[in-house]
Design an enzyme around this catalytic site. Structure first.
Site, PDB file in Angstrom:
ATOM      1  CE  LYS A  22      21.507  23.403 -39.484  1.00  0.00           C
ATOM      2  NZ  LYS A  22      22.835  23.956 -39.745  1.00  0.00           N
ATOM      3  CG  ASN A  23      23.662  24.951 -36.236  1.00  0.00           C
ATOM      4  OD1 ASN A  23      23.679  24.137 -37.166  1.00  0.00           O
ATOM      5  ND2 ASN A  23      23.337  26.219 -36.411  1.00  0.00           N
ATOM      6  CB  CYS A 116      27.665  27.711 -48.811  1.00  0.00           C
ATOM      7  SG  CYS A 116      27.233  28.818 -47.500  1.00  0.00           S
ATOM      8  NE  ARG A 121      29.286  29.066 -44.039  1.00  0.00           N
ATOM      9  CZ  ARG A 121      28.273  28.334 -43.572  1.00  0.00           C
ATOM     10  NH1 ARG A 121      27.348  27.886 -44.380  1.00  0.00           N
ATOM     11  NH2 ARG A 121      28.203  28.036 -42.295  1.00  0.00           N
ATOM     12  CG  ASP A 306      22.046  30.653 -37.811  1.00  0.00           C
ATOM     13  OD1 ASP A 306      22.555  29.737 -37.150  1.00  0.00           O
ATOM     14  OD2 ASP A 306      22.642  31.252 -38.729  1.00  0.00           O
ATOM     15  NE  ARG A 398      22.455  22.037 -45.891  1.00  0.00           N
ATOM     16  CZ  ARG A 398      23.608  22.661 -46.111  1.00  0.00           C
ATOM     17  NH1 ARG A 398      23.757  23.435 -47.163  1.00  0.00           N
ATOM     18  NH2 ARG A 398      24.629  22.519 -45.288  1.00  0.00           N
TER      19      ARG A 398
HETATM   20  C1  EPZ Z   1      27.932  28.276 -37.422  1.00  0.00           C
HETATM   21  O1  EPZ Z   1      28.596  28.341 -38.674  1.00  0.00           O
HETATM   22  C2  EPZ Z   1      26.519  27.788 -37.721  1.00  0.00           C
HETATM   23  N1  EPZ Z   1      26.578  26.465 -38.323  1.00  0.00           N
HETATM   24  C3  EPZ Z   1      25.832  28.769 -38.679  1.00  0.00           C
HETATM   25  O2  EPZ Z   1      24.481  28.331 -38.825  1.00  0.00           O
HETATM   26  C4  EPZ Z   1      25.810  30.167 -38.037  1.00  0.00           C
HETATM   27  O3  EPZ Z   1      25.264  31.095 -38.950  1.00  0.00           O
HETATM   28  C5  EPZ Z   1      27.236  30.590 -37.666  1.00  0.00           C
HETATM   29  O4  EPZ Z   1      27.854  29.591 -36.814  1.00  0.00           O
HETATM   30  C6  EPZ Z   1      27.267  31.931 -36.928  1.00  0.00           C
HETATM   31  O5  EPZ Z   1      26.493  31.836 -35.760  1.00  0.00           O
HETATM   32  C7  EPZ Z   1      26.781  25.391 -37.533  1.00  0.00           C
HETATM   33  O6  EPZ Z   1      26.903  25.500 -36.326  1.00  0.00           O
HETATM   34  C8  EPZ Z   1      26.823  24.049 -38.216  1.00  0.00           C
HETATM   35  P1  EPZ Z   1      31.470  30.975 -37.907  1.00  0.00           P
HETATM   36  P2  EPZ Z   1      30.204  28.565 -38.737  1.00  0.00           P
HETATM   37  O7  EPZ Z   1      32.734  30.199 -38.040  1.00  0.00           O
HETATM   38  O8  EPZ Z   1      30.860  27.881 -37.616  1.00  0.00           O
HETATM   39  C9  EPZ Z   1      34.010  33.991 -40.553  1.00  0.00           C
HETATM   40  C10 EPZ Z   1      22.568  27.661 -39.975  1.00  0.00           C
HETATM   41  O9  EPZ Z   1      21.756  28.390 -40.582  1.00  0.00           O
HETATM   42  N2  EPZ Z   1      35.098  33.017 -40.399  1.00  0.00           N
HETATM   43  O10 EPZ Z   1      31.042  31.457 -36.561  1.00  0.00           O
HETATM   44  O11 EPZ Z   1      30.614  28.235 -40.125  1.00  0.00           O
HETATM   45  C11 EPZ Z   1      32.878  33.470 -41.424  1.00  0.00           C
HETATM   46  O12 EPZ Z   1      33.152  33.705 -42.791  1.00  0.00           O
HETATM   47  C12 EPZ Z   1      24.054  27.899 -40.142  1.00  0.00           C
HETATM   48  O13 EPZ Z   1      22.246  26.735 -39.184  1.00  0.00           O
HETATM   49  C13 EPZ Z   1      36.351  33.334 -40.892  1.00  0.00           C
HETATM   50  O14 EPZ Z   1      36.560  34.403 -41.486  1.00  0.00           O
HETATM   51  O15 EPZ Z   1      30.270  30.145 -38.534  1.00  0.00           O
HETATM   52  C14 EPZ Z   1      31.700  34.269 -40.925  1.00  0.00           C
HETATM   53  O16 EPZ Z   1      31.697  35.528 -41.557  1.00  0.00           O
HETATM   54  C15 EPZ Z   1      24.369  28.906 -41.227  1.00  0.00           C
HETATM   55  N3  EPZ Z   1      37.371  32.440 -40.735  1.00  0.00           N
HETATM   56  C16 EPZ Z   1      31.989  34.458 -39.428  1.00  0.00           C
HETATM   57  O17 EPZ Z   1      33.392  34.218 -39.273  1.00  0.00           O
HETATM   58  C17 EPZ Z   1      37.198  31.239 -40.090  1.00  0.00           C
HETATM   59  O18 EPZ Z   1      38.187  30.471 -39.958  1.00  0.00           O
HETATM   60  C18 EPZ Z   1      31.236  33.517 -38.524  1.00  0.00           C
HETATM   61  O19 EPZ Z   1      31.557  32.214 -38.939  1.00  0.00           O
HETATM   62  C19 EPZ Z   1      35.913  30.933 -39.597  1.00  0.00           C
HETATM   63  C20 EPZ Z   1      34.879  31.837 -39.747  1.00  0.00           C
END
Ligand code: EPZ
Length: 422
Positions: A22-23, A116, A121, A306, A398
């Site tokens: 998915k990711n 969410c 996020r 995850d 999902r």
């Molecule tokens: C990706 O989400 C994955 N989703 C998530 O998987 C996964 O948990 C996450 O990466 C971390 O590995 C997809 O790939 C579709 P991040 P993403 O940006 O990109 C903070 C699942 O279960 N942050 O790496 O949204 C954020 O709040 C899902 O399949 C900022 O502060 O994650 C978080 O604390 C859930 N500002 C951390 O960074 C930003 O601009 C990591 O977020 C962006 C992120």
């Protein structure tokens, strides 16, 4: 609304085919927007999140033909560059259209994702990076309005405060059509980033260093469509390792990428599981009783957030006490309250969960709250004595393809039923 009814306490056996990631699929689909061409993407998993992104694409004017996991996207006649709230609120990953639309059309309007279940996020790093590439970003009425300079985005050196997966993906895509070179430092190193780079380079992009914390993108003037095959889902693979571990089973996981799971395999080995690689298959043999192991989630190649909920379900019946620290998301412990309803002994201390293993969990009605929490409750229910009902199973749909069918093929007693609306 559906629920799962699971009769636990059974050993499982057999072979399970892991679906497309998915990711990985979500950013690869978004990358197709960069070209005015047709793209063919194979092994796309049949998931609600993919369906949501395709709904968004069709609102943008993308023509999509899908057959048995092969998706052909015609992105030659894009009629809108707006991702509306009704879609983005359902799935945060919709913001991944921002970079490609802005890079190709010079403008984009994307709803802020909002929070969410697992946290706020934000997308501040996505937006700051685009501003460094010359974009003018305004936020109003819950939307991001982005406009590129007249000559297009300009390459920049972007240093991430934290290695955000989504920000790395969005900016990598935007940089492909920027003028000059972009450097992404402290970039995310997840395998999905490497896969996105492969897809982009197959379109004629020039991305190097993906998988390391320094990624270089040399902008080009345009890109052609891709022909890409999505790789296997490493989190689904890890989830089935947890299923085997919790049910004292021996399972064979088909066509996986072993190198993407080092931290997960390492922790399950410490818990007493044995692994054997046979070609592209991974055999996992669980012990009669798991040993407790501590985990601390971290960006790749650390233990993946995850997999935290699924690992916790296994530690609930392990011998000893395990300490589970969540460092990525601020609210990713909602499965603990439901696991405690099944007899788990867990105490919470901020981002630390202390899990004291008990000999047995007992089946109970529980509520899914988010995607990986659903998987955690299913694992616990498979191990528990008696019958469990897992409500609001739409969270699971999902991110897992036909999980109840795959589990039933391994001998699990699980069925999907209509749930009275609570
Ligand atoms: C990706 O989400 C994955 N989703 C998530 O998987 C996964 O948990 C996450 O990466 C971390 O590995 C997809 O790939 C579709 P991040 P993403 O940006 O990109 C903070 C699942 O279960 N942050 O790496 O949204 C954020 O709040 C899902 O399949 C900022 O502060 O994650 C978080 O604390 C859930 N500002 C951390 O960074 C930003 O601009 C990591 O977020 C962006 C992120």
């Amino acid at each position: 609304m559906d629920k799962f009814v699971i009769e636990g306490g059974l050993k499982l056996e057999g072979e399970v085919a892991i679906s497309g990631s998915k990711n990985a699929a979500l950013p690869v689909l978004a990358a197709s927007l960069l070209a005015s061409d047709e793209s063919m993407i194979e092994n796309v998993p049949k998931l609600d999140d993919i369906h949501t992104l395709c709904q968004l694409f069709q609102k943008l004017g993308v023509k999509i033909v899908e057959d048995q996991g092969v998706m052909i996207l015609d992105t030659r006649n894009i009629t809108s560059v707006e991702a509306t709230y009704d879609i983005v609120r359902k799935m945060r990953a919709s913001v991944l259209v921002l970079g490609p639309l802005l890079a190709r059309f010079g403008k984009a309007r994307v709803s802020l994702p909002g929070g969410c279940a697992i946290g706020a996020r934000p997308i501040d790093m996505h937006l700051t990076g685009l501003e460094q590439m010359g974009a003018k970003i305004t936020l109003e009425h819950g939307y991001v309005d982005a406009v590129a300079p007249a000559g297009g985005l300009v390459g920049a050196r972007i240093v991430f405060d934290i290695p955000s997966v989504g920000a790395t993906e969005n900016l990598m895509m935007a940089a492909c059509l920027a003028q000059g070179t972009t450097l992404l430092e402290n970039a995310a190193r997840e395998p999905e980033i490497e896969e996105l780079a492969q897809a982009l380079n197959s379109m004629g992009a020039r991305v190097s260093g993906a998988g390391s914390s320094m990624i270089q993108i040399d902008g080009v003037s345009n890109l052609r469509g891709m022909h890409h095959r999505v790789g296997p889902d490493r989190i689904e693979t890890g989830t089935f390792i947890a299923v085997a571990a919790a049910t004292k089973s021996s399972l064979s996981l088909k066509d996986i990428r072993i190198g993407h799971l080092d931290a997960v395999i390492d922790h399950f080995q410490k818990a007493g599981c044995e692994f054997k690689v046979e070609g592209a298959n991974l055999l996992v043999q669980a012990p009669e009783r798991l040993k407790s192991v501590d985990i601390s989630t971290a960006p790749y190649p650390g233990f993946p957030t995850d997999m935290q909920a699924q690992f916790m379900a296994c530690m609930c019946i392990a011998n000893g006490t395990s300490h589970i620290e969540e460092h990525i998301w601020e609210n990713r412990f909602m499965h603990t309250l439901e696991l405690m309803r099944m007899g788990a002994d867990i105490s919470m201390h901020g981002n630390l969960a202390v899990v004291r293993g008990v000999p047995k969990l007992s089946g109970a009605p529980v509520m899914a709250t988010d995607l990986r929490a659903s998987a955690s409750l299913i694992i616990a229910a498979l191990a528990a004595e008696g019958v469990s009902e897992i409500l609001r199973i739409y969270h699971l749909d999902r991110g897992y393809v036909a999980l109840e069918k795959k589990l039933a093929q391994l001998g699990a007693r699980v069925r999907r039923e209509k749930q009275e609306v609570l």
